[in-house]
Design an enzyme around this catalytic site. Structure first.
Site, PDB file in Angstrom:
ATOM      1  CG  ASP A 113      15.936   7.879  23.989  1.00 12.33           C
ATOM      2  OD1 ASP A 113      15.575   7.362  25.304  1.00 12.33           O
ATOM      3  OD2 ASP A 113      16.989   8.274  23.900  1.00 12.33           O
ATOM      4  CG  ASN A 157      14.624  -5.520  17.701  1.00 10.98           C
ATOM      5  OD1 ASN A 157      14.334  -6.415  16.866  1.00 10.98           O
ATOM      6  ND2 ASN A 157      13.987  -5.350  18.760  1.00 10.98           N
ATOM      7  N   GLY A 211      19.040  -5.237  12.537  1.00 12.45           N
ATOM      8  CA  GLY A 211      17.919  -5.580  11.506  1.00 12.45           C
ATOM      9  C   GLY A 211      17.469  -4.318  10.663  1.00 12.45           C
ATOM     10  CB  ALA A 229      27.877   3.144  20.868  1.00 11.37           C
ATOM     11  CE1 TYR A 261      26.463  -0.352  29.135  1.00 13.09           C
ATOM     12  CE2 TYR A 261      28.904  -0.361  29.703  1.00 13.09           C
ATOM     13  CZ  TYR A 261      27.647   0.206  28.960  1.00 13.09           C
ATOM     14  OH  TYR A 261      27.962   1.121  27.938  1.00 13.09           O
ATOM     15  CE  LYS A 294      27.190  -0.628  25.264  1.00 12.61           C
ATOM     16  NZ  LYS A 294      26.462   0.167  24.156  1.00 12.61           N
TER      17      LYS A 294
END
Ligand code: UDP
Length: 312
Positions: free
Chosen positions: A32, A99, A102, A114, A145, A149
């Protein structure tokens, strides 16, 4: 025992997922950058199988041990955050997801994206099944947003189809519970904060728009079941109980015994007018159904806010 990486692990959903995985006996590596989350959500964890790594998913993810599961939750998920940082929202959804995928590819781990009910935009189909393609405004304020997604889903399927990465996609509908930030702008923490301070509850528009609210414990269980399954196509997770925002405000006032009144404020641009998950696939594939009703879930949140529910 599996080793799980949770991106966004210090956030609302991420921290509950870390707790759940540790309770199941797994090792958890929590990543995080604390942009919209807090170490306070993790401070209760005393487990030698838990590691916190301060990391921004926009940077390549290097982990020096085997990984079995990658839960990619990192995002600016609250409207207040993504409207404030639209470019960052697009970058997290694109480079960030790249990422995380990956990492899953490198480690040959199962990957869970998510995703969100925002995929459906302001839907023309009700309730929303996974094969509905949605009605999203790409150039409106929420587009940063929603489209990030949607792009994340497309990228996840491409890693799966082209490179054989073991991926899954969950479309999360409105979820609530302890550790939501009181000022994150979402309806439930906002109304609870306002009610507990006996301040007016700010209902946007007429409050006739609907949402279906899922308690966090139910949602986390569903995430785990999906990660343990072999499903690759999107699965909705949410509670089909549908309420108008006005009903939500009235329920919050009732269970808190608040003296607050309800005031009307302007409806945000592109605010979806209806939202309800069709959870047929989650039931069939995962054997999952949510158990906590809205009023019960709201009552469960009150002690963490320093208040006991009123019995009415
Ligand atoms: N909402 C509201 N008052 C608030 C915050 C939100 O009436 O103080 C409304 C908002 O317009 C939306 C619904 O509540 O129709 C749910 O908003 P939230 O931000 O919780 O979730 P999302 O819009 O992402 O579903």
């Amino acid at each position: 025992m599996a080793t799980a990486v949770v991106t966004g692990g210090a956030g609302f959903l991420g921290s509950h997922l870390c707790d759940f995985l540790l309770a199941k006996g797994h090792r958890v590596i929590c990543l995080d950058n604390l942009e919209s989350s807090s170490l306070a959500n993790l401070e209760h964890i005393r487990d030698e199988d838990f590691v916190f790594v301060y990391h921004d998913v926009l940077e390549r993810i290097e982990i020096d041990e085997p990984v079995d599961l990658v839960f990619h939750l990192a995002a600016l998920a609250s409207p207040i955050d993504y409207l404030r940082q639209p470019l960052h929202s697009l970058k997290v959804g694109s480079y960030g997801t790249h990422n995380a995928l990956g990492l899953a590819k490198w480690k040959r781990a199962r990957f869970l994206l998510a995703s969100t009910s925002e995929i459906y935009g302001d839907p023309k189909v009700h309730p929303q099944p996974e094969d509905y393609w949605g009605n999203v405004n790409p150039t409106g304020p929420r587009g940063v947003y929603d489209e990030a997604k949607r792009y994340g889903e497309a990228m996840t399927m491409a890693y799966h189809r082209q490179q054989g990465v073991d991926t899954s996609i969950v479309r999360i509908f409105n979820t609530y519970g302890t550790r939501m930030r009181p000022y994150d702008g979402r309806a439930i923490p906002t109304f609870l904060r306002q009610a507990l301070e006996d301040k007016p509850l700010t209902v946007f528009g007429e409050g006739a728009q609907t949402r279906s609210f899922c308690y966090v414990d139910d949602l986390i269980e569903g995430l785990y079941l999906l990660a343990m399954s072999e499903e690759h196509l999107p699965v909705n997770l949410g509670n089909p109980g549908e309420f108008t925002i006005l009903e939500l405000a009235e329920t919050v006032i009732r269970i808190t015994g608040s003296k607050s009144e309800i005031v009307r404020e302007a409806l945000p641009v592109d605010d979806p007018q209806i939202r309800q998950p069709d959870i047929t696939r989650a039931k069939e594939i995962l054997g999952w159904t949510p158990e906590v009703e809205l009023e019960e879930g709201l009552r469960r949140m009150l002690p963490s806010l320093g208040r006991e529910p009123v019995n009415v």
